[in-house]
Design a protein around this motif. Structure first.
Motif, PDB file in Angstrom:
ATOM      1  N   SER A 132       9.703 -18.063  -0.662  1.00 24.81           N
ATOM      2  CA  SER A 132       8.611 -17.092  -0.716  1.00 24.81           C
ATOM      3  C   SER A 132       8.886 -16.048  -1.793  1.00 24.81           C
ATOM      4  O   SER A 132      10.042 -15.694  -2.062  1.00 24.81           O
ATOM      5  CB  SER A 132       8.456 -16.383   0.632  1.00 24.81           C
TER       6      SER A 132
ATOM      7  N   PRO B 211       8.658 -12.717   4.123  1.00 29.25           N
ATOM      8  CA  PRO B 211       7.279 -12.932   4.582  1.00 29.25           C
ATOM      9  C   PRO B 211       6.823 -12.122   5.788  1.00 29.25           C
ATOM     10  O   PRO B 211       5.612 -11.957   5.982  1.00 29.25           O
ATOM     11  CB  PRO B 211       7.260 -14.428   4.917  1.00 29.25           C
TER      12      PRO B 211
ATOM     13  N   ASP C 219      -4.979 -13.730   2.629  1.00 27.28           N
ATOM     14  CA  ASP C 219      -4.132 -13.823   1.434  1.00 27.28           C
ATOM     15  C   ASP C 219      -4.950 -13.872   0.145  1.00 27.28           C
ATOM     16  O   ASP C 219      -4.629 -13.203  -0.836  1.00 27.28           O
ATOM     17  CB  ASP C 219      -3.242 -15.069   1.517  1.00 27.28           C
TER      18      ASP C 219
ATOM     19  N   TYR D 257       0.449 -10.877  -0.009  1.00 29.75           N
ATOM     20  CA  TYR D 257       0.044 -11.275   1.330  1.00 29.75           C
ATOM     21  C   TYR D 257      -1.127 -10.439   1.825  1.00 29.75           C
ATOM     22  O   TYR D 257      -1.198  -9.228   1.577  1.00 29.75           O
ATOM     23  CB  TYR D 257       1.195 -11.093   2.337  1.00 29.75           C
TER      24      TYR D 257
ATOM     25  N   LYS E 249      -2.997  -9.770   5.739  1.00 28.97           N
ATOM     26  CA  LYS E 249      -2.313  -9.289   6.929  1.00 28.97           C
ATOM     27  C   LYS E 249      -2.894  -9.911   8.186  1.00 28.97           C
ATOM     28  O   LYS E 249      -3.967  -9.530   8.655  1.00 28.97           O
ATOM     29  CB  LYS E 249      -2.376  -7.759   7.019  1.00 28.97           C
TER      30      LYS E 249
ATOM     31  N   GLN F  57       2.461 -10.349   8.879  1.00 30.50           N
ATOM     32  CA  GLN F  57       2.809 -10.629   7.498  1.00 30.50           C
ATOM     33  C   GLN F  57       3.290  -9.339   6.840  1.00 30.50           C
ATOM     34  O   GLN F  57       2.866  -8.242   7.213  1.00 30.50           O
ATOM     35  CB  GLN F  57       1.591 -11.153   6.741  1.00 30.50           C
TER      36      GLN F  57
ATOM     37  N   SER G 269       2.737  -6.967   4.788  1.00 31.67           N
ATOM     38  CA  SER G 269       1.634  -6.387   4.019  1.00 31.67           C
ATOM     39  C   SER G 269       1.311  -5.026   4.592  1.00 31.67           C
ATOM     40  O   SER G 269       1.497  -4.778   5.785  1.00 31.67           O
ATOM     41  CB  SER G 269       0.403  -7.293   4.107  1.00 31.67           C
TER      42      SER G 269
ATOM     43  N   TYR H  18       1.309 -18.356   9.992  1.00 31.25           N
ATOM     44  CA  TYR H  18       2.328 -17.562   9.299  1.00 31.25           C
ATOM     45  C   TYR H  18       3.594 -17.351  10.105  1.00 31.25           C
ATOM     46  O   TYR H  18       4.648 -17.079   9.529  1.00 31.25           O
ATOM     47  CB  TYR H  18       1.743 -16.208   8.904  1.00 31.25           C
TER      48      TYR H  18
END
Length: 319
Positions: free
Chosen positions: A77, A81, A101, A112, A114, A186, A188, A247
């Motif tokens: 990644s 992540p 995304d 990313y 969320k 995620q 983010s 995810y």
């Protein structure tokens, strides 16, 4: 071979809706009486947590991820992540929505969007969340937003400790007052506010809303995700899979004696949400207590947790 969990020092974030539960319930040193978020396992640039044990002590998680990919099963990644938080909502959070995304990459130049999930740790009687909306289309959603018909638009759900909610991108949501949650998401920090109760920020101005991107990214109509819990029970533990999604997968481990786990996942993120005990690997033993956050790297094949404690455990999917 690295045979020790990576324990992390969390980052505490002040929020207008925060309180003191992160100190009172979890023992963290908080920066103020309005502390809303503990970023327990984070490599996000807005608050990377740091390693507090072993030979990598003092490094931030993003530094470890970028330089020691073998600890993460060779995860390719672009950035670590996942992000694990504990949130204390003394007051209502804003009603908000997060992008997926594709939208995040196109509009925000971020890797990313969320998607997140919530495990309810504590809640006051009759506490509730906003989870979804009643509009059938973006046009109806806009109409009710413009008219300020929030009670007709927003879907409210009462919660209790132990409840779990999967919150995919595009879901209108808000954590209500009197609730503490553990959030797996995620990595983010993109949030679009739809409604904020006309609150003013520290500068005295009304907090910014993001109506247009909110309407663009919201899912219509709202549909509750289906939860398919899978429990594995023994005499000294219960392991429950709460979610297996695009995810991440998320689990609740309830240890009442001893739990031995043969790691098949790429690596594990773990947070102790109650009790205490210890974790043993091949050559190491470390104490555990409520509020601890750690990563079990790919170099550890087996771990044993002893004591009386609960953990929320997760791992990324697709790596």
């Amino acid at each position: 071979m690295y045979d020790e969990p990576l324990f992390l020092k969390p980052v505490l974030q002040e929020r207008i809706w925060g309180g003191t539960a992160l100190r009172d319930e979890f023992g963290y040193e908080i920066p103020s009486e309005t502390t809303g978020e503990c970023w327990g396992i984070s490599a996000h640039p807005n608050g990377p947590s740091s390693i507090i044990n072993g030979p990598l002590q003092g490094m931030t998680l993003d530094e470890v991820f970028n330089n020691y990919r073998d600890l993460f099963n060779g995860d390719t990644s672009d950035a670590f992540p996942l992000l694990t938080k504990i949130l204390d909502a003394k007051r209502d959070l804003s009603v908000q929505v997060h992008p997926n995304d594709d939208y995040a990459r196109e509009k925000e130049q971020q890797p990313y969007g969320k998607t997140e999930c919530w495990y309810i740790l504590n809640s006051e009687p009759d506490a509730e969340i906003v989870f979804g909306h009643h509009a059938q289309s973006s046009a109806e959603f806009r109409e009710k937003v413009d008219a300020g018909e929030w009670d007709q638009l927003l879907r409210r759900v009462k919660v209790k400790p132990g409840d779990f909610f999967y919150v995919p991108s595009g879901t209108i949501h808000a954590i209500g007052a009197g609730i503490q949650i553990l959030e797996t998401q995620q990595s983010s920090d993109i949030t679009y506010r739809v409604y904020d109760y006309d609150r003013r920020g520290g500068d005295g101005e009304l907090r910014e809303l993001h109506i247009e991107p909110s309407i663009e990214v919201t899912s219509y109509p709202h549909k509750d995700p289906l939860n398919h819990y899978v429990a594995r029970q023994d005499t000294t533990y219960v392991k429950t899979r709460l979610a297996k999604e695009t995810y991440f997968s998320v689990y609740h481990w309830d240890v009442r004696g001893q739990l031995t786990h043969e790691r098949e996942e790429p690596y594990l993120l773990a947070s102790v949400i109650s009790g205490e005990g210890n974790i043993r690997t091949k050559d190491q033993e470390n104490p555990l207590k409520k509020g601890d956050h750690f990563i079990v790297p790919a170099t550890i094949d087996q771990l044993t947790i002893e004591g009386d404690c609960e953990l929320v455990v997760s791992h990324p999917e697709g790596v």
